[in-house]
Structures are given as structure tokens and as C-alpha cells.
Design an enzyme around this catalytic site. Structure first.
Site, mmCIF file in Angstrom:
data_model
loop_
_atom_site.group_PDB
_atom_site.id
_atom_site.type_symbol
_atom_site.label_atom_id
_atom_site.label_comp_id
_atom_site.label_asym_id
_atom_site.label_seq_id
_atom_site.Cartn_x
_atom_site.Cartn_y
_atom_site.Cartn_z
ATOM 1 N N GLN A 13 30.060 37.915 1.050
ATOM 2 C CA GLN A 13 29.963 39.360 1.296
ATOM 3 C C GLN A 13 30.493 40.176 0.127
ATOM 4 O O GLN A 13 29.850 41.104 -0.349
ATOM 5 C CB GLN A 13 30.725 39.722 2.575
ATOM 6 C CG GLN A 13 30.594 41.198 2.957
ATOM 7 C CD GLN A 13 31.568 41.612 4.046
ATOM 8 O OE1 GLN A 13 32.566 40.936 4.291
ATOM 9 N NE2 GLN A 13 31.283 42.721 4.694
ATOM 10 N N ILE A 36 28.511 27.285 -3.497
ATOM 11 C CA ILE A 36 27.995 25.996 -3.027
ATOM 12 C C ILE A 36 26.544 26.110 -2.557
ATOM 13 O O ILE A 36 25.925 25.110 -2.201
ATOM 14 C CB ILE A 36 28.867 25.420 -1.889
ATOM 15 C CG1 ILE A 36 28.984 26.418 -0.726
ATOM 16 C CG2 ILE A 36 30.238 25.020 -2.417
ATOM 17 C CD1 ILE A 36 29.646 25.831 0.514
ATOM 18 N N ASP A 53 31.376 23.757 -6.291
ATOM 19 C CA ASP A 53 32.355 23.685 -5.206
ATOM 20 C C ASP A 53 33.719 24.054 -5.790
ATOM 21 O O ASP A 53 34.227 23.369 -6.686
ATOM 22 C CB ASP A 53 32.370 22.264 -4.642
ATOM 23 C CG ASP A 53 33.376 22.073 -3.515
ATOM 24 O OD1 ASP A 53 34.199 22.992 -3.255
ATOM 25 O OD2 ASP A 53 33.361 20.986 -2.901
ATOM 26 N N TYR A 143 43.913 31.644 8.506
ATOM 27 C CA TYR A 143 43.533 32.448 7.345
ATOM 28 C C TYR A 143 44.739 33.195 6.786
ATOM 29 O O TYR A 143 44.990 33.176 5.577
ATOM 30 C CB TYR A 143 42.434 33.424 7.768
ATOM 31 C CG TYR A 143 41.928 34.329 6.671
ATOM 32 C CD1 TYR A 143 41.335 33.813 5.528
ATOM 33 C CD2 TYR A 143 42.018 35.714 6.800
ATOM 34 C CE1 TYR A 143 40.843 34.644 4.528
ATOM 35 C CE2 TYR A 143 41.524 36.553 5.809
ATOM 36 C CZ TYR A 143 40.943 36.019 4.671
ATOM 37 O OH TYR A 143 40.464 36.858 3.697
#
Length: 313
Positions: A13, A36, A53, A143
Site C-alpha cells: 500500500q 516477493i 525476499d 505487529y
């Protein structure tokens, strides 16, 4: 002024819009996008892209050496709601990608790093209103734990090894260009899409849940600005508070209904409500204003106008 930049997580985003903004500023060939998976046509067609990655140190080093990269923006992460479903995968991605970049900087292979933190570093014991730059954190999500840990490691690498790492704590971000990626504040993007399509919307947060939010243009500008400021002007090497506006699902609904009176919203809170309840209502970002002149340009009214106009095209 040309510089060679690598963006990790460029197809997400924030990464998508950041890549395009940096290419416009510094030249398409100077900004290498990586992720990725491949991204939007605009991103893929506008400059170099590498499948990469961010947890693979050797592969990252190879790309940095090949393109003679000077600055890295680490945007790859698993966000709050998704991370609760896959805790160890989130920890692995969010932490190992950061260590890879910090260690490459420590070894002198890159000069400057941007790494985003989040309001998720705060927790239920944090002051809810005008949350200070330095305060109790105690995050209660995977998170948030990874972002708080990352802040401490960024500060450590700056103090111990002189790594020039810069960071802001993003609030919830709103954009019409890219879809959200599994965060608790995603409702503030989804609701505009539903309104423009003529559908109703079911909010996964309660009507009165107030959270700090920001229009993506402001977030991109803050990111570019903090990377351009002289190093000695920065007094925070963990992560800067960043703010623009705070609102509730009820308030964003009302702002949309001013343009689309028939738009309907109902409220069915799910597991994301507990996450939102642990975050602040509003943020004190005065340190960012003092150190590098941060000022937001978008409030809720202007955000709603921009979102509806662009999604309605």
C-alpha cells in the site's frame, strides 16, 4: 540530485506510492523497486524491478551491490490484523528484514535507511489523548511488539555503529490508489470504495472508535522529508510520532454522507476492535514539527473529497 535507492516491499500500500513519488523526484532509473511479487503496471513499467525476499540477506546484498544502492526504504511488513493470524511469520518478516538492512548499513554497504514504525507500538496503558513522543508503550499485538522492538534496534544501531536510520510512526493510512494490506485501520479505505460503488458498508470497528489517521499524500511527503533533512537535526533515532487527523467510523460516515446521503453503514465489531482499543485516540507530533518542520495538509473533509472524486472517476 541523483541517488541510488532500493525500496523493499515496493508493491504494498505505501511502497507502491512511495516508489512512484521517489522515481518522479530522483529519476526512474535511480529507484529500484523490489518485492516477493510483481506490482501494478505503473510501478513495473516506470523503472527497474527485482523479485526479492527481504528476509534473504544474501539476495538483498547482491541487489544492493549490483545497483550500487545508497539508500534503502524497508516497507516490507506483515500488518496488524494479518499478523495476529500468523504470529511467527509476522515476527520473522518484520524483524529479520530489519536486521538485514541494519547490518548492511553497519558494514558500510548502504548510507541511509528508512524504516517505518507505527502507532501499534502503543498499548492500553499509553495515554490515549495527544500521546507523547516518549511514553509507556506495552503493545499488545504481534505487529506492535515487532515495531517496538524494531525501534529499539534502530536506536541501538545508530548509537553503537553510527547507522543513519530514520523512522516515523505511521497512523492509519488512506489512499485511493492502492488497496490496504491487512491493517486494523483498513476500514477507512474500504468504506470509501463501498460508498462509491453504491453498496452499504459493515464496519468491523464500533461507531465511536477514534483512531489517528493520515491521507497517503501526507505520509509519502513525511517519508521523503525525513530522509532529506540533515542528520544532525534529528533528535529521535527510534521513531517520530506523526499525526494528521483523528476520527471515528461514525465521523467518516457522516463526511461521506455529505456527498452521498443514501450511503448506509452498520457496525459489527470483530477481533480488530480489541486491537483498535489498545491504540491512542490522537498523537502529539510536535517533536517532528520542531526537528524537521512536519505539517500535515489533509484533514478529514479534504480526504473525503479526494477519495470520492478519484474513486468515482
Amino acid at each position: 540530485m541523483q541517488k541510488s535507492i532500493l525500496i523493499l516491499g515496493a508493491c504494498g500500500q505505501i511502497g507502491t506510492e512511495l516508489t512512484l513519488a521517489l522515481r518522479e523526484k530522483y529519476g526512474n532509473d535511480q529507484v529500484v523497486a523490489s518485492d516477493i511479487r510483481e506490482g501494478s503496471k505503473n510501478l513495473m513499467d516506470s523503472g527497474p524491478f527485482e523479485l526479492l525476499d527481504a528476509t534473504n540477506y544474501d539476495a538483498m546484498e547482491d541487489v544492493i551491490m549490483y545497483y550500487e544502492i545508497e539508500e534503502v526504504y524497508l516497507m516490507a511488513a506483515m500488518l496488524s490484523a494479518t499478523a495476529e493470524k500468523f504470529p511467527m511469520r509476522a515476527w520473522n518478516l518484520n524483524m529479520n528484514s530489519l536486521f538485514n538492512v541494519l547490518n548492511l548499513a553497519k558494514e558500510g554497504k548502504i548510507n541511509k535507511v528508512f524504516w517505518p514504525s507505527s502507532i501499534a507500538v502503543f498499548g492500553p496503558n499509553t495515554p490515549l489523548e495527544n500521546t507523547p513522543q516518549s511514553t509507556i508503550m506495552e503493545p499488545s499485538t504481534v505487529y506492535g511488539i515487532s515495531k517496538q522492538s524494531g525501534e529499539r534496534w534502530c536506536s541501538y544501531y545508530f548509537r553503537k555503529y553510527g547507522v543513519d536510520v530514520r523512522s516515523v510512526r505511521y497512523p492509519g493510512l488512506i489512499s485511493w490508489k492502492t488497496l490496504p494490506g491487512g491493517g486494523t485501520t483498513d476500514y477507512a479505505v474500504e468504506i470509501y470504495h463501498k460508498a462509491v460503488s453504491g453498496a452499504s458498508y459493515t464496519s468491523f470497528l464500533k461507531a465511536d472508535t477514534k483512531l489517528p489517521m493520515m491521507f497517503m499524500d501526507d505520509a509519502i511527503r513525511a517519508t521523503v522529508d525525513i530522509m532529506e533533512i540533515e542528520s544532525d537535526k534529528l533528535t529521535v533515532r527510534s521513531s517520530y510520532n506523526l499525526a494528521a487527523m483523528s476520527f471515528t467510523p461514525a465521523e467518516i460516515t457522516a463526511s461521506i454522507q455529505a456527498y452521498i446521503p443514501e450511503f448506509k453503514v452498520d457496525f459489527k465489531p470483530d477481533f480488530r476492535q480489541d486491537i483498535a482499543d489498545s491504540w491512542p485516540n490522537s498523537i502529539d507530533d510536535s517533536q517532528a514539527t520542531v526537528d524537521w518542520g512536519w505539517q500535515p495538509q489533509f484533514d478529514l473533509e479534504r480526504t473525503t473529497e479526494e477519495m470520492l472524486r478519484n474513486l468515482g472517476k
